[in-house]
Design an enzyme around this catalytic site. Sequence first.
Site, PDB file in Angstrom:
ATOM      1  N   HIS A 247       0.834  -1.209   0.000  1.00  0.00           N
ATOM      2  CA  HIS A 247       0.000   0.000   0.000  1.00  0.00           C
ATOM      3  C   HIS A 247       0.870   1.260   0.000  1.00  0.00           C
ATOM      4  CE1 HIS A 247      -3.393  -2.689   0.509  1.00  0.00           C
ATOM      5  NE2 HIS A 247      -2.695  -3.294   1.475  1.00  0.00           N
TER       6      HIS A 247
ATOM      7  N   GLU B 181      -2.458   0.271   7.721  1.00  0.00           N
ATOM      8  CA  GLU B 181      -1.535  -0.772   7.264  1.00  0.00           C
ATOM      9  C   GLU B 181      -0.306  -0.193   6.588  1.00  0.00           C
ATOM     10  OE1 GLU B 181      -1.563  -4.794   4.400  1.00  0.00           O
ATOM     11  OE2 GLU B 181      -3.330  -3.476   4.479  1.00  0.00           O
TER      12      GLU B 181
ATOM     13  N   HIS C  63       2.829  -7.171   4.337  1.00  0.00           N
ATOM     14  CA  HIS C  63       1.453  -6.714   4.520  1.00  0.00           C
ATOM     15  C   HIS C  63       0.968  -6.970   5.945  1.00  0.00           C
ATOM     16  CE1 HIS C  63      -0.339  -5.583   0.531  1.00  0.00           C
ATOM     17  NE2 HIS C  63       0.837  -6.072   0.140  1.00  0.00           N
TER      18      HIS C  63
ATOM     19  N   GLU D 256       1.785 -11.757   5.813  1.00  0.00           N
ATOM     20  CA  GLU D 256       0.740 -11.060   6.588  1.00  0.00           C
ATOM     21  C   GLU D 256       1.097 -11.242   8.064  1.00  0.00           C
ATOM     22  OE1 GLU D 256      -1.748  -9.338   5.380  1.00  0.00           O
ATOM     23  OE2 GLU D 256      -2.490 -10.180   3.502  1.00  0.00           O
TER      24      GLU D 256
END
Length: 389
Positions: free
Chosen positions: A211, A225, A279, A351
Site C-alpha cells: 500500500h 496498514e 502486509h 501477513e
Amino acid sequence: MRKESLMKAKRVVGVLAALLLCICMIMPVNTDAAAQVRVRTVKGVTSSYTGRKSYCYVNGQKRKLTKYPIFKKSGAYMGPVGAILKNSKLKVKATAKGDKLTLTYGPNTVIVRADSRTAVTNGQKSTMGAPVVHGTYTATGKRRWIVPLNSVCTRLGINYKLSKGKIYISGTTQSSSNNTTGSTTTTTTTTTKPSTTSSKDKIKIVIDAGHGGSDSGATGNGMAEKNLTLAIVLAAKRSFDKDSRFQVSYTRTSDTYPSLSQRAKLANNKNADMFLCVHINSASASAHGTETLWSKSRNSATQKKGLTSKTLATAMQSAAVAATGFTNRGLVDRPNLYVLKHTNMPACLIEYGFISNKTESARMKANTSAYGNALYKAVVNLMKKQGKY
C-alpha cells in the site's frame, strides 16, 4: 491603637499577597515549549507560533537550534532544513530555486514549495501535515527553509520520532547510487567494511512495503496498514544496508503509492532472486495469527537458482511467527494476487498479523523494528542453507 494599626498592616499584606498570587496564576509560564516563535515570510507576513523547541537529536547528536528553533504549525513540528537535515550527519542534499526546494537523500527526491502542503516524492504528489515556510526568524534575522519534519523525513526515508516531548531523527550517513522507476525506489545496499563481493555475485532482492500514499490499506485500532508495512521494511533496510552480500531494491521507502504493475516490473527488471512483500491482515476483531501467501501454480515456473516460492514462503513464515509470537496460520495459496502472478522469481507475501485485532495491532506497532530485523535474518539463514551466503 498600635494593635489596630498592626491588624490593618496584616490585612494589607494579605491583600497584596493574594493579588500577587492571582497575577502569577494568570501569567503564562515562559517555558521553551510555550515561548512564541515569530517568523516573517518573504512576502512580508509575520506570524507567531508556539511549541518552541531549541534542540533535537539527529543520529544521537544533540542539535542546538537556539537561533532558528522548531515550532508548531497546523499541529506539525516545523524545523529548519539546513541545521537538521543538510548540515547534520544525514547530509541531505538541499537545492533551492525561487519558491521551490528540492531535497535528496539516498534514492529519494522530495520537491516542496513555500506556503504549500504538496510534496512531490519520486514523481508522485502527496499532502504533508503542514505547509512549508520560507521565512526569517525575526529574533535573529536568520532566513531559513522550514519544513514539517515528520512529513519530509518520512518521504525521504529518514526515521522521525517524537518521544516525551523530544524529537529524534535518524538515518544512514551514506547514500547509494540508484535508479527510480515511477514511484518505485531502487537502493543498492552498501557496507562500512571493504567487500570483495562483486556485483554479479550479490543476492538480488526486491522488498515491497504494501500500500502507501493515497492507499492506506487496512485500518483498525487507530492505525493504517501502509504505515506498519513501511516501518517494517525500513527496519529491514537498516540491516540489509550493512551487508554487502545483498543488492536490495525497494518499491517504496516513503509514503508513496507505486502501482501493482510498477512493483512487479521493478522485480522483473532487476532480475531479482526473490520478491518479498510485507502486509498486515484485517478481518473481524477476533481474527488472529500470522500467515504467508504464495502461488502454488507458479512454484515451478518461478524457480530460480534452486529456490522456489514455497521454500521462500516457508522460511519467511517461520521467521515471522517467531518474531510476532502470534498463531501460525501457515501458508496460503493465493495464485491470483497480482504481485505473485506477475513476478518471475520466487515470491511471497507476509501477513504479520491482524490490524483489526486490538492485541495484535498494538504489538505490531511496538515491534516493527524487530520484525524487519527478523526478515533480514530469515533471508540470511535461507541463503546459508542454499549455500549462497
